[in-house]
Structure formats: C-alpha cells, structure tokens
Design an enzyme around this catalytic site. Structure first.
Site, short mmCIF file in Angstrom:
data_model
loop_
_atom_site.label_atom_id
_atom_site.label_comp_id
_atom_site.label_asym_id
_atom_site.label_seq_id
_atom_site.Cartn_x
_atom_site.Cartn_y
_atom_site.Cartn_z
N ALA A 9 2.16 7.14 -14.57
CA ALA A 9 2.60 5.84 -15.12
C ALA A 9 2.58 4.74 -14.07
CB ALA A 9 4.01 5.99 -15.70
N MET A 12 -1.41 3.30 -9.30
CA MET A 12 -2.58 4.11 -8.96
C MET A 12 -2.87 5.13 -10.06
SD MET A 12 -4.29 3.27 -6.42
CE MET A 12 -5.35 4.70 -6.53
N THR A 95 -0.33 10.18 -2.06
CA THR A 95 1.03 9.67 -1.83
C THR A 95 1.31 9.55 -0.34
OG1 THR A 95 1.76 10.72 -3.85
CG2 THR A 95 3.48 10.14 -2.27
N THR A 96 1.94 8.46 0.06
CA THR A 96 2.28 8.25 1.48
C THR A 96 3.80 8.36 1.67
OG1 THR A 96 2.43 5.87 1.16
CG2 THR A 96 0.30 6.74 1.86
N ALA A 119 -4.69 12.36 2.21
CA ALA A 119 -5.27 11.16 2.82
C ALA A 119 -4.42 9.95 2.49
CB ALA A 119 -6.69 10.95 2.32
N ALA A 120 -3.92 9.30 3.53
CA ALA A 120 -3.10 8.10 3.33
C ALA A 120 -3.92 6.96 2.78
CB ALA A 120 -2.48 7.68 4.67
N HIS A 151 1.36 -5.34 2.42
CA HIS A 151 1.27 -4.71 1.09
C HIS A 151 2.12 -5.48 0.08
CE1 HIS A 151 -0.43 -1.29 3.31
NE2 HIS A 151 -0.96 -0.93 2.15
N LYS A 155 5.95 -1.88 -2.72
CA LYS A 155 5.71 -0.70 -1.86
C LYS A 155 7.01 -0.19 -1.27
CE LYS A 155 2.75 1.19 1.75
NZ LYS A 155 2.50 2.41 0.97
N GLY A 161 1.24 4.43 5.26
CA GLY A 161 0.65 5.68 5.75
C GLY A 161 -0.61 5.40 6.54
#
Ligand code: NAD
Length: 260
Positions: A9, A12, A95-96, A119-120, A151, A155, A161
C-alpha cells in the site's frame, strides 16, 4: 513469474504493483501490508490505479509466490524474510533503515536457506555512483569528503540507506573506520579534522531522492550527484533483481551482482 509485494500500500509498493501488472512475464501473486491497514481486503490493482488484478491487500503472505519484493519497514522486512525462508521463496529487499542485528539475521539465518538481495538503492545510476566515489576517493587523497542527501517529507529513516552505503564505500576506499562518520554538525565544533566524513540529511516536499558526494580540496572541489526524478527507476531495478534472484541459489546478493 508470480511476484508478491510487501509494503503493497506504500509509494514503492504501488509502483511495483503497476509495473508487475504491465510486465508480460509477471503476475501479482500477493499484496501484503500492515495487518491493521485500512485498505485491507481491497483489490491491490485498484489501489495501485491499474484496474482489478483479483489480489486483495492482505495482512500476511498466504499463497507461495515465485519471488517476493519488499519495500516496507524494517520490522515487516524481518517478518517477511522469515516467512519467505520457511516457504523457500527468494526475496528482494529494498527497505532501508535495517539495524546491524537485522542485517546480520538476514545474512546469517535467512540467506542460508533462500536467495536474498539487499539493496538500499536499486537504480542503475546510484550503483554507478557507488563505484565512482571509490575511484574519486582513491584519486583525491587529502580532499575533505562530505555527503548530502535529500528526500521527501515522509521518509522515516535518516540518513538514507544510500548515503550510508556511500559512506561505507568511502570508509573502505580511504582506509578509515566508522568513527570517522558524523551526522550533521551543531554548535562550536571547531575546525574540521581531515579524517571526518559528515552526512547531512535534508527532508522536504516530494523529493524522490538526491545524493551528492563532495570532495573539497584547496582551490577546487568535485561534486558527484545523482538525482532520482521518479520511483520508476527503483521499481524497474527491483524487477530486474527479482528476475536475477529466481535463478540463484541461497545466499546474500547485491545490485552489483545483478548489474555485473
Ligand atoms: P511508504 O511509507 O510509502 O510505504 C511503506 C509501506 O510499508 C506502507 O504501506 C506501510 O503501511 C507498510 N508497512 C509499514 N509497517 C509494516 C508492517 N509492520 N507490516 C507490513 N507492512 C508495513 O514508504 P516507501 O516510500 O514506499 O518506501 C518503503 C521503503 O523502501 C523505505 O524503507 C524506503 O527507504 C525504501 N526505498 C528503497 C528504495 C531502493 O531503491 N532500495 C527506493 C525507494 C524507497
């Protein structure tokens, strides 16, 4: 390929669902979010504004997909990772903000049984930037290095990350340890030491993600900047990672493995 999305939801997650719906070789096999999310039970395709896909937003993964993609929050990531390990499902994690212990659990426990890609940042440009800063750090000894990231206002983790990953690459290239890192500056901090690398986090509006590494010397400075203008690059990178991961054995992978 049947793909489940965790954090379905979110910003991303919605992008991932839209991209999966438009990919001829992919099918949405699950859409997972918080068990108390107000949209639980609604069609995930409708929520992502791509029309009905026949997959309701759910509080947990039920059917076994071929691969799962997670863009959620650290607590959810670990829960999904344990579930994927139990089901034998490869997992792409975007996910970071994961803690050292959470990363260790992924590397030591989860990646023993399934392929996990962590992967950040999934964009091609940022992965090239990671390489370029190593080259610049080695080529510019004695230059002061600082990182600035920006950002959107929603965030949750800071620094990003990606900024942390840039810092790690710089520490390795310069032979320094984590104590060289500073997170912003305040007050009478005195002159800068030659060892320190400060990370500055800007938050505001709808900024998708900017990262700049500054190498400042006497009489000149070099700035390497990446700006993401759309989440599409991250979503495309995650699908590329998913296609790669379904062909791998158990282990921990990075975007460098995907991009060669
Ligand atoms: P977002 O806040 O829009 O979405 C996060 C979603 O996760 C929300 O729908 C939320 O309800 C859900 N969630 C939170 N806790 C949960 C739980 N316990 N169980 C299940 N679902 C839960 O955020 P976003 O912008 O979509 O970003 C999500 C993550 O992806 C962040 O960590 C962000 O930094 C990261 N990110 C990574 C990349 C990359 O390329 N790797 C790119 C963009 C964002």
């Amino acid at each position: 390929m049947r793909v489940a999305v965790s954090g379905a939801a979110g910003a991303m997650g919605q992008r991932m669902i839209a991209l999966i719906a438009s990919a001829p070789d992919m099918e949405l096999a699950g859409a997972v979010d918080r068990p108390d999310h107000p949209d639980l039970g609604k069609d995930a395709g409708v929520l992502a504004r791509v029309g009905e896909l026949g997959v309701p937003l759910a509080g947990e993964l039920t059917d076994k997909p071929d691969v799962a993609i997670d863009f959620s929050a650290p607590a959810a990531t670990l829960a999904v990772a344990r579930q994927c390990a139990g089901m034998g499902v490869p997992l792409v994690i975007g996910t970071t903000g994961l803690s050292g212990e959470e990363r260790a659990e992924l590397a030591e426990a989860v990646a023993c049984s399934i392929p996990v890609l962590l992967a950040a940042n999934m964009s091609l440009g940022v992965n090239l930037l990671l390489r370029l800063v190593e080259v610049a750090a080695s080529a510019l000894p004695g230059y002061d290095v600082e990182i600035i990231e920006a950002h959107h206002r929603r965030k949750k983790d800071a620094p990003s990350g990606t900024a942390r990953e840039l810092a790690n690459r710089l520490l390795q290239a310069l032979g320094r340890d984590e104590e060289a890192l500073l997170y912003g500056r305040e007050g009478t901090v005195g002159a800068r030491t030659s060892e320190e690398i400060a990370i500055h986090a800007v938050r505001g509006g709808d900024i998708v993600g900017d990262h700049t590494v500054i190498f400042a010397g006497e009489g000149e400075r070099l700035e390497l900047t990446h700006r993401a203008s759309s989440r599409e690059v991250f979503a495309q990178g995650a699908l590329r990672a998913a296609r790669f991961l379904v062909q791998q054995g158990p282990g921990l992978y990075s975007m460098a493995d995907v991009l060669g």
